[in-house]
Scaffold this motif. Structure first.
Motif, PDB file in Angstrom:
ATOM      1  N   ARG A  74       0.883  -1.171   0.000  1.00 15.60           N
ATOM      2  CA  ARG A  74       0.000   0.000   0.000  1.00 15.60           C
ATOM      3  C   ARG A  74       0.913   1.211   0.000  1.00 15.60           C
ATOM      4  O   ARG A  74       1.661   1.443   0.956  1.00 15.60           O
ATOM      5  CB  ARG A  74      -0.893  -0.001   1.224  1.00 15.60           C
ATOM      6  N   VAL A  75       0.887   1.949  -1.118  1.00 13.98           N
ATOM      7  CA  VAL A  75       1.823   3.041  -1.347  1.00 13.98           C
ATOM      8  C   VAL A  75       1.030   4.279  -1.743  1.00 13.98           C
ATOM      9  O   VAL A  75       0.115   4.207  -2.563  1.00 13.98           O
ATOM     10  CB  VAL A  75       2.813   2.674  -2.485  1.00 13.98           C
ATOM     11  N   PHE A  76       1.380   5.413  -1.157  1.00 15.78           N
ATOM     12  CA  PHE A  76       0.699   6.658  -1.494  1.00 15.78           C
ATOM     13  C   PHE A  76       1.130   7.141  -2.885  1.00 15.78           C
ATOM     14  O   PHE A  76       0.308   7.357  -3.754  1.00 15.78           O
ATOM     15  CB  PHE A  76       1.016   7.694  -0.414  1.00 15.78           C
ATOM     16  N   ARG A  77       2.444   7.273  -3.098  1.00 13.27           N
ATOM     17  CA  ARG A  77       2.999   7.666  -4.403  1.00 13.27           C
ATOM     18  C   ARG A  77       4.092   6.676  -4.772  1.00 13.27           C
ATOM     19  O   ARG A  77       5.007   6.455  -3.988  1.00 13.27           O
ATOM     20  CB  ARG A  77       3.594   9.074  -4.335  1.00 13.27           C
ATOM     21  N   MET A  78       4.018   6.123  -5.991  1.00 16.05           N
ATOM     22  CA  MET A  78       4.994   5.124  -6.417  1.00 16.05           C
ATOM     23  C   MET A  78       5.556   5.479  -7.796  1.00 16.05           C
ATOM     24  O   MET A  78       4.806   5.856  -8.693  1.00 16.05           O
ATOM     25  CB  MET A  78       4.349   3.732  -6.483  1.00 16.05           C
ATOM     26  N   VAL A  79       6.870   5.329  -7.932  1.00 13.82           N
ATOM     27  CA  VAL A  79       7.532   5.486  -9.220  1.00 13.82           C
ATOM     28  C   VAL A  79       8.271   4.188  -9.495  1.00 13.82           C
ATOM     29  O   VAL A  79       9.102   3.753  -8.698  1.00 13.82           O
ATOM     30  CB  VAL A  79       8.531   6.668  -9.211  1.00 13.82           C
ATOM     31  N   CYS A  80       7.931   3.550 -10.603  1.00 13.44           N
ATOM     32  CA  CYS A  80       8.613   2.325 -11.031  1.00 13.44           C
ATOM     33  C   CYS A  80       9.512   2.672 -12.206  1.00 13.44           C
ATOM     34  O   CYS A  80       9.030   3.112 -13.251  1.00 13.44           O
ATOM     35  CB  CYS A  80       7.610   1.249 -11.441  1.00 13.44           C
ATOM     36  N   ARG A  81      10.806   2.471 -12.003  1.00  6.69           N
ATOM     37  CA  ARG A  81      11.787   2.765 -13.049  1.00  6.69           C
ATOM     38  C   ARG A  81      11.844   1.617 -14.055  1.00  6.69           C
ATOM     39  O   ARG A  81      11.320   0.542 -13.823  1.00  6.69           O
ATOM     40  CB  ARG A  81      13.160   3.016 -12.423  1.00  6.69           C
ATOM     41  N   ARG A  82      12.502   1.819 -15.161  1.00 10.15           N
ATOM     42  CA  ARG A  82      12.493   0.878 -16.290  1.00 10.15           C
ATOM     43  C   ARG A  82      12.926  -0.531 -15.934  1.00 10.15           C
ATOM     44  O   ARG A  82      12.527  -1.485 -16.572  1.00 10.15           O
ATOM     45  CB  ARG A  82      13.337   1.419 -17.434  1.00 10.15           C
ATOM     46  N   ALA A  84      12.254  -2.044 -13.046  1.00  5.29           N
ATOM     47  CA  ALA A  84      11.410  -2.539 -11.954  1.00  5.29           C
ATOM     48  C   ALA A  84      10.586  -3.748 -12.371  1.00  5.29           C
ATOM     49  O   ALA A  84      10.202  -3.902 -13.533  1.00  5.29           O
ATOM     50  CB  ALA A  84      10.480  -1.437 -11.464  1.00  5.29           C
ATOM     51  N   ARG A  85      10.319  -4.594 -11.379  1.00  9.59           N
ATOM     52  CA  ARG A  85       9.427  -5.736 -11.547  1.00  9.59           C
ATOM     53  C   ARG A  85       8.466  -5.733 -10.364  1.00  9.59           C
ATOM     54  O   ARG A  85       8.895  -5.761  -9.212  1.00  9.59           O
ATOM     55  CB  ARG A  85      10.238  -7.022 -11.573  1.00  9.59           C
ATOM     56  N   VAL A  86       7.162  -5.672 -10.659  1.00  7.17           N
ATOM     57  CA  VAL A  86       6.129  -5.642  -9.632  1.00  7.17           C
ATOM     58  C   VAL A  86       5.370  -6.955  -9.697  1.00  7.17           C
ATOM     59  O   VAL A  86       4.788  -7.296 -10.719  1.00  7.17           O
ATOM     60  CB  VAL A  86       5.163  -4.453  -9.836  1.00  7.17           C
ATOM     61  N   VAL A  87       5.406  -7.721  -8.583  1.00 11.92           N
ATOM     62  CA  VAL A  87       4.748  -9.023  -8.506  1.00 11.92           C
ATOM     63  C   VAL A  87       3.774  -8.973  -7.342  1.00 11.92           C
ATOM     64  O   VAL A  87       4.167  -8.659  -6.223  1.00 11.92           O
ATOM     65  CB  VAL A  87       5.784 -10.153  -8.271  1.00 11.92           C
ATOM     66  N   GLY A  88       2.506  -9.262  -7.587  1.00 11.24           N
ATOM     67  CA  GLY A  88       1.528  -9.212  -6.507  1.00 11.24           C
ATOM     68  C   GLY A  88       0.576  -8.052  -6.693  1.00 11.24           C
ATOM     69  O   GLY A  88       0.278  -7.653  -7.816  1.00 11.24           O
ATOM     70  N   GLU A  98       7.724   3.728 -15.859  1.00 14.02           N
ATOM     71  CA  GLU A  98       8.532   3.975 -17.045  1.00 14.02           C
ATOM     72  C   GLU A  98       8.385   2.802 -18.005  1.00 14.02           C
ATOM     73  O   GLU A  98       8.098   1.683 -17.580  1.00 14.02           O
ATOM     74  CB  GLU A  98      10.005   4.139 -16.656  1.00 14.02           C
ATOM     75  N   PRO A  99       8.601   3.023 -19.304  1.00  9.18           N
ATOM     76  CA  PRO A  99       8.589   1.907 -20.254  1.00  9.18           C
ATOM     77  C   PRO A  99       9.628   0.867 -19.841  1.00  9.18           C
ATOM     78  O   PRO A  99      10.733   1.212 -19.448  1.00  9.18           O
ATOM     79  CB  PRO A  99       8.964   2.559 -21.587  1.00  9.18           C
TER      80      PRO A  99
END
Length: 138
Positions: A74-82, A84-88, A98-99
Motif C-alpha cells: 500500500r503506497v501513497f505515491r509510487m515510481v517504477c523505473r524501467r 522494476a518488476r512488480v509481482v503481486g 517507465e517503459p
C-alpha cells in the motif's frame, strides 16, 4: 536515545547488496534495499535499487522501485523505473511507470477520500500511520 543524527534529519537504513533480511521494519525515515528483504515494512520512503528484492507486506508514503517488489503493498505515491518488476498487488493513489517495467499482478488505484462532490477540492489520503508536520514544526 542518543544518536549522531541531528533530530531534524530523517534516518536512512540500508539493506546492503549482499544482505538478506527477514522480519519487520518500522521507521520514521527511509529504507534503501540493495539486497533482499522478506517481511513487513512501514516507513515514509522506500527505495528498492536495481538488484534489490522486497517480498511481503509494504506500507509506505513514497516508493521508488528499480528492483523487484512482491506481495502486497500500500503506497501513497509510487515510481517504477524501467528495471522494476512488480509481482503481486500494489494499492496506490499515484503511480508512474517507465517503459520497460514488468508487471506480474495488479496495481489498484485507490480513490482519495471525499464525498464525491466535484466542487470540493480533492485531497490525497496519507497512510494511517503518517501524521504530516508543517515545515515550521507546528
Amino acid at each position: 536515545m542518543n544518536s549522531t543524527v541531528p533530530e531534524n534529519q530523517p534516518e536512512v537504513a540500508i539493506v546492503g547488496e549482499r544482505a538478506r533480511v527477514r522480519g519487520s521494519f518500522k521507521s520514521e525515515g527511509t529504507l534503501i534495499v540493495e539486497g533482499e528483504f522478506d517481511g513487513s515494512i512501514q516507513c515514509p520512503r522506500l527505495v528498492v535499487l536495481e538488484g534489490g528484492r522486497v517480498d511481503g507486506f509494504v506500507e509506505v508514503r513514497d516508493a521508488e522501485i528499480w528492483g523487484m517488489i512482491g506481495g502486497f503493498a500500500r503506497v501513497f505515491r509510487m515510481v517504477c523505473r524501467r528495471t522494476a518488476r512488480v509481482v503481486g498487488c500494489v494499492m496506490v493513489q499515484s503511480a508512474a511507470l517507465e517503459p520497460g517495467v514488468v508487471l506480474e499482478g495488479a496495481i489498484v488505484f485507490e480513490k482519495p477520500e471525499g464525498d464525491g462532490d466535484e466542487k470540493e477540492e480533492s485531497r490525497e489520503r496519507e497512510p494511517w500511520f503518517f501524521e504530516e508536520e508543517s515545515p515550521s514544526g507546528n
